[in-house]
Structure formats: structure tokens, C-alpha cells
Design a protein around this motif. Structure first.
Motif, PDB file in Angstrom:
ATOM      1  N   LEU A 127       1.126  -0.487 -49.641  1.00  0.00           N
ATOM      2  CA  LEU A 127      -0.022   0.347 -49.288  1.00  0.00           C
ATOM      3  C   LEU A 127       0.309   1.814 -49.506  1.00  0.00           C
ATOM      4  O   LEU A 127      -0.498   2.574 -50.055  1.00  0.00           O
ATOM      5  CB  LEU A 127      -0.413   0.087 -47.828  1.00  0.00           C
ATOM      6  CG  LEU A 127      -1.588   0.878 -47.261  1.00  0.00           C
ATOM      7  CD1 LEU A 127      -2.857   0.576 -48.041  1.00  0.00           C
ATOM      8  CD2 LEU A 127      -1.784   0.540 -45.782  1.00  0.00           C
ATOM      9  N   GLY A 128       1.511   2.220 -49.081  1.00  0.00           N
ATOM     10  CA  GLY A 128       1.933   3.600 -49.270  1.00  0.00           C
ATOM     11  C   GLY A 128       2.040   3.974 -50.736  1.00  0.00           C
ATOM     12  O   GLY A 128       1.612   5.063 -51.150  1.00  0.00           O
ATOM     13  N   LEU A 129       2.609   3.094 -51.543  1.00  0.00           N
ATOM     14  CA  LEU A 129       2.740   3.350 -52.974  1.00  0.00           C
ATOM     15  C   LEU A 129       1.373   3.444 -53.651  1.00  0.00           C
ATOM     16  O   LEU A 129       1.151   4.289 -54.524  1.00  0.00           O
ATOM     17  CB  LEU A 129       3.578   2.251 -53.629  1.00  0.00           C
ATOM     18  CG  LEU A 129       5.085   2.276 -53.302  1.00  0.00           C
ATOM     19  CD1 LEU A 129       5.748   0.986 -53.784  1.00  0.00           C
ATOM     20  CD2 LEU A 129       5.737   3.501 -53.925  1.00  0.00           C
ATOM     21  N   TRP A 130       0.451   2.569 -53.247  1.00  0.00           N
ATOM     22  CA  TRP A 130      -0.888   2.593 -53.823  1.00  0.00           C
ATOM     23  C   TRP A 130      -1.611   3.888 -53.484  1.00  0.00           C
ATOM     24  O   TRP A 130      -2.223   4.522 -54.359  1.00  0.00           O
ATOM     25  CB  TRP A 130      -1.685   1.388 -53.312  1.00  0.00           C
ATOM     26  CG  TRP A 130      -3.118   1.381 -53.767  1.00  0.00           C
ATOM     27  CD1 TRP A 130      -4.215   1.765 -53.069  1.00  0.00           C
ATOM     28  CD2 TRP A 130      -3.587   0.996 -55.072  1.00  0.00           C
ATOM     29  NE1 TRP A 130      -5.352   1.636 -53.823  1.00  0.00           N
ATOM     30  CE2 TRP A 130      -4.988   1.165 -55.066  1.00  0.00           C
ATOM     31  CE3 TRP A 130      -2.963   0.522 -56.222  1.00  0.00           C
ATOM     32  CZ2 TRP A 130      -5.774   0.883 -56.169  1.00  0.00           C
ATOM     33  CZ3 TRP A 130      -3.752   0.238 -57.327  1.00  0.00           C
ATOM     34  CH2 TRP A 130      -5.130   0.418 -57.291  1.00  0.00           C
ATOM     35  N   ARG A 131      -1.511   4.307 -52.223  1.00  0.00           N
ATOM     36  CA  ARG A 131      -2.152   5.557 -51.802  1.00  0.00           C
ATOM     37  C   ARG A 131      -1.491   6.759 -52.488  1.00  0.00           C
ATOM     38  O   ARG A 131      -2.163   7.729 -52.850  1.00  0.00           O
ATOM     39  CB  ARG A 131      -2.086   5.701 -50.282  1.00  0.00           C
ATOM     40  CG  ARG A 131      -3.109   4.841 -49.540  1.00  0.00           C
ATOM     41  CD  ARG A 131      -2.761   4.695 -48.061  1.00  0.00           C
ATOM     42  NE  ARG A 131      -2.483   5.968 -47.420  1.00  0.00           N
ATOM     43  CZ  ARG A 131      -3.410   6.737 -46.836  1.00  0.00           C
ATOM     44  NH1 ARG A 131      -4.675   6.336 -46.819  1.00  0.00           N
ATOM     45  NH2 ARG A 131      -3.075   7.850 -46.253  1.00  0.00           N
ATOM     46  N   LEU A 132      -0.172   6.693 -52.630  1.00  0.00           N
ATOM     47  CA  LEU A 132       0.565   7.778 -53.283  1.00  0.00           C
ATOM     48  C   LEU A 132       0.129   7.937 -54.744  1.00  0.00           C
ATOM     49  O   LEU A 132       0.034   9.053 -55.268  1.00  0.00           O
ATOM     50  CB  LEU A 132       2.059   7.509 -53.188  1.00  0.00           C
ATOM     51  CG  LEU A 132       3.022   8.662 -53.520  1.00  0.00           C
ATOM     52  CD1 LEU A 132       2.766   9.850 -52.597  1.00  0.00           C
ATOM     53  CD2 LEU A 132       4.470   8.190 -53.394  1.00  0.00           C
ATOM     54  N   ALA A 133      -0.132   6.806 -55.383  1.00  0.00           N
ATOM     55  CA  ALA A 133      -0.538   6.834 -56.789  1.00  0.00           C
ATOM     56  C   ALA A 133      -1.883   7.540 -56.972  1.00  0.00           C
ATOM     57  O   ALA A 133      -2.182   8.030 -58.079  1.00  0.00           O
ATOM     58  CB  ALA A 133      -0.620   5.407 -57.326  1.00  0.00           C
ATOM     59  N   GLN A 134      -2.690   7.626 -55.919  1.00  0.00           N
ATOM     60  CA  GLN A 134      -4.000   8.267 -56.041  1.00  0.00           C
ATOM     61  C   GLN A 134      -3.890   9.783 -56.226  1.00  0.00           C
ATOM     62  O   GLN A 134      -4.847  10.413 -56.690  1.00  0.00           O
ATOM     63  CB  GLN A 134      -4.842   7.975 -54.789  1.00  0.00           C
ATOM     64  CG  GLN A 134      -4.931   6.505 -54.395  1.00  0.00           C
ATOM     65  CD  GLN A 134      -5.437   5.618 -55.512  1.00  0.00           C
ATOM     66  OE1 GLN A 134      -6.481   5.875 -56.082  1.00  0.00           O
ATOM     67  NE2 GLN A 134      -4.683   4.579 -55.833  1.00  0.00           N
ATOM     68  N   VAL A 135      -2.740  10.364 -55.815  1.00  0.00           N
ATOM     69  CA  VAL A 135      -2.619  11.834 -55.907  1.00  0.00           C
ATOM     70  C   VAL A 135      -1.599  12.247 -56.947  1.00  0.00           C
ATOM     71  O   VAL A 135      -1.318  13.447 -57.102  1.00  0.00           O
ATOM     72  CB  VAL A 135      -2.240  12.443 -54.543  1.00  0.00           C
ATOM     73  CG1 VAL A 135      -3.360  12.261 -53.549  1.00  0.00           C
ATOM     74  CG2 VAL A 135      -0.952  11.824 -54.003  1.00  0.00           C
ATOM     75  N   LEU A 136      -0.995  11.313 -57.637  1.00  0.00           N
ATOM     76  CA  LEU A 136       0.003  11.652 -58.660  1.00  0.00           C
ATOM     77  C   LEU A 136      -0.625  11.641 -60.056  1.00  0.00           C
ATOM     78  O   LEU A 136      -1.640  11.051 -60.285  1.00  0.00           O
ATOM     79  CB  LEU A 136       1.165  10.653 -58.589  1.00  0.00           C
ATOM     80  CG  LEU A 136       2.000  10.681 -57.305  1.00  0.00           C
ATOM     81  CD1 LEU A 136       3.113   9.656 -57.376  1.00  0.00           C
ATOM     82  CD2 LEU A 136       2.569  12.077 -57.069  1.00  0.00           C
TER      83      LEU A 136
END
Length: 220
Positions: free
Chosen positions: A211-220
Motif C-alpha cells: 500500500l505504501g509503495l503504491w501510494r508513493l508511486a503516485q507522487v514520483l
């Protein structure tokens, strides 16, 4: 995007059931013992958790408002993305903690201990709980327990950019924790034993990391 963030925070609260057992198990067990001796068992559980969710929402409104003022005054859109990225890095750290790989998140929880030393005696003075209003106050104080999951959600609230969105962010997280804490009140020992199983810890921790990686990918 905001709807996705709220759903993600709800899932964070739900998946963190094992951590909730570790952090809140003692409090829930003590309160549950009192509730079993009272006819208004579920009314008191509702009061506790309403107070707890109210505290989370208040924290969200405060940090969301502060974040909004900072973002607006500095006029740096990148700041909001940075806070959001930090929140998700903490989320990944929490997943690694649940999997038994890293204990970094426990260092973050130490930041709230000075405040908890002030709040805890006030909560203890309200015990034993004899009325829903008393339970509401206990729950409101309980909401300030140092917790890595709460701090992770609070960073998301800080990045939300407004008091209203910050409150909604923390409320979504709190609602996600609700099923686990209600079940904990009735089946504390069985759930505590289940949460220690390696498969459960790795599954919940892995899902939180994802979940953290998926959310992180939204701002990278």
C-alpha cells in the motif's frame, strides 16, 4: 485522488490490526473486563471508540490546518508532495515492523511518550468507567496513545492541505481500526495469539508495504 487516499487510510487502519493488539491490547483487555460486568457492554464500547475517533479527527484537523497554512504561505507545491512521500515511507516502515524486519517505527513512537505521561494519569482517574459519558472521555484520552500508525496517518493529514481534509483523513484511518478494536474487546486473547502467527504478520505487513509503495508511486 482524495477518495483513493481516504480508502487507502481506511485500509491502513484495518490491516494494522496486529499492531493495534500490541499497542492497545492492555487497555482494551482492562476495559473489556469492566464491560463484561456491565449490561451496557456495546454502549460503552461505542463510547470508547467515539471518543478515540474524535481525538483522531481533532489531530487531523489541527495538523491539516497547519499544513495548509505552511503550504499556502510558502507557496511550494512540492512541500505537499514531500510530506505525502514521507508519510508513505513511514507506512512502508510500519509494514517492515509488522513483518519483523525493522523496528525503526518504534523510535518514532517514542516522540509521543512525554505527552502520554501527562494524559495517562488523567485517563486512569476516570476508571472504572460507570457511564457512557465517562467512557467517551476515556476514549478521547486513549486517542493520544503514542502509535506509529497514528503518526503515519497524521503525516498524510498534514499533507492534505486543509483542516477539513486532515480531519477526514484521520477519521478514515480511525474507522479502519474500528473492526479490529471492537473484535478485540470480545476476543482479545484469541486475536492476540492469532496476531503473533508469522503468516498473519507477514501477510498484513506485506500488504501495508505494498500500500505504501503504491501510494508513493503516485507522487514520483
Amino acid at each position: 485522488m482524495q477518495d483513493f487516499n481516504l480508502a487507502a487510510l481506511f485500509m491502513l487502519g484495518f490491516l494494522a490490526g496486529g499492531h493495534c493488539l500490541g499497542m492497545c491490547g492492555g487497555i482494551v483487555a482492562a476495559l473489556s473486563l469492566q464491560q463484561r460486568q456491565a449490561r451496557s457492554h456495546w454502549l460503552l464500547m461505542l463510547a470508547y471508540n467515539t471518543g478515540r475517533l474524535s481525538s483522531y479527527s481533532l489531530v487531523g484537523a489541527l495538523v491539516g490546518g497547519i499544513g495548509g497554512l505552511g503550504i499556502a504561505s510558502l507557496n511550494i507545491a512540492a512541500l505537499q508532495h514531500l510530506l505525502y512521500a514521507l508519510a508513505n515511507l513511514l507506512l512502508i516502515a510500519m509494514g517492515l515492523y509488522l513483518m519483523g524486519i525493522s523496528a525503526f517505527i518504534t523510535q518514532i513512537e517514542r516522540l509521543g511518550k512525554p505527552l502520554w505521561r501527562i494524559v495517562q494519569p488523567a485517563m486512569q482517574k476516570l476508571l472504572p468507567v460507570r457511564s457512557p459519558w465517562q467512557g467517551l472521555l476515556v476514549g478521547a484520552l486513549w486517542g493520544w496513545l503514542p502509535c506509529g500508525m497514528v503518526y503515519t496517518a497524521s503525516l498524510s493529514a498534514l499533507a492534505s492541505g486543509s483542516a477539513q481534509q486532515g480531519a477526514l483523513t484521520m477519521l478514515a484511518f480511525g474507522l479502519g481500526t474500528l473492526p479490529n478494536l471492537l473484535a478485540m474487546g470480545a476476543f482479545a486473547e484469541a486475536l492476540r495469539s492469532l496476531s503473533r502467527q508469522p503468516l498473519v504478520r507477514w501477510t498484513s505487513g506485506g500488504l501495508i508495504c505494498a500500500l505504501g509503495l503504491w501510494r508513493l508511486a503516485q507522487v514520483l
